[in-house]
Design an enzyme around this catalytic site. Sequence first.
Site: not given
Lengths: 377, 76
Positions: B14-15
């Site tokens: 993440c991202p």
Amino acid sequence: MKILIVGGGMGGTILANNLARRLQGEVKAGKARITMLSASDRHMYQPGLLYVAVGSMAPDELYRDQRSLLEPCINFHVDPVTEFMLDANQVKTQSGRVFDYDVLVIATGSRMAPETIPGLAENAETFYTEETAVKMLKTLREFKGGKVVITVGVPHKCPMAPLEITFMLNDYFKDRGIRDKVQLHYTYPIGRVHSLENVAKWAAPEFERLGITYETFFNMKEVDGATKTLKSEEGSEVKYDLLIAIPAHRGQEVVEKSGLGQNGWIPTNRTSLNMEGRNNVFVLGDTTNIPISKAGSTAHFEAETLGDNIAALVKLGIPVREYDGKVFCFIEAGKDRATYAMFDYNTPPDPKAPSKALHWFKLAYNKLYWTSARGLL
Amino acid sequence: MTEKRVIDARGSFCPGPLMELIAGLKMMQVGEEAEVLSTDKGSANDIPEWVKKVGHAHIGTNEESGVWHVTVRKMK
């Protein structure tokens, strides 16, 4: 050794307190000096803005006096840096002073940049500052029904915010008795509803259960306020009655102006947290270009690593550990249920079913945060 | 020959690699190329899919020791 921390947000504050405790003896003996430069005399609990936007927290609950959070031996100045002069081991500040350092930590954070999308700032509600969160609350209070579109820019601070605000809006409109008059429509930049695959696998069926529609591969390009239309880079368009944006973020202007990193993101080693090519400069939190979440917990865990390492540099002349990419994010799944995602560079998250207990823990953390900032939790 | 910009998204849950590419492209000039390094095999599919949809060019993908190298040219 002169340790200079630039930025009084979560990362900088935890690190300063952590070092003050670890280096108590050295500071007393005059062998170490810890200085913090910040742009504000107040410290904001930024995750609270989400609650301000839906009226469940008041803005004044989000602030503490920054000095009150810091160990007394930390030299604190409200005097933002206007220029980094890394070759000279110095920074220049707004007041015209020049601060020397042996070790520099840059923790200046990020800011939303709605101005990078034409029409966005004028036509969308956001909740990344006190002013905009209060404005959004006022708009929501007056909203009688229609299509609410949630849109997401890249990169942005707090990766859970898009999902959280959507679930919280669902409950907000339900509580106002107008959920049947509101269409909630969520858009997201990649091919699923969240960057974390396991979170997306949980959230998409939740959206369907709650009657929230969504569109993936949607990167905002421009907003036409006259026709209330949001256009995407992918060529699609969506009409809205109320547009809620998580805008793309950038690092601070001073970082870019000083040539430290494009768009304000500083190239940073992912395990040592050194600025690339600079042994005595470290970067913390949102300011890095490390490919992990721009979130308070990232800054928190990085600050703990740097606390150990900078203290060890003073005491032993070497760092003692590496940052493993650890991130922990609560995920509010509405007004009274929450779950969480925890992951690092090698371990993906495995979110559990949302529960009331986790939501209560999140509410408790909203207060416990101040203990975290003091470096105690 | 244009110098390739390397976007090292190994270990990024993440991202994630595609979001890192989307952010990286904003800092690039038209015609410039980016090579995304990813430890997520899904990148071999989702990056080319998005690139095609948005109108950039997918130059190629190869895998070396569990790392996918996906090269993209910014077209607009």
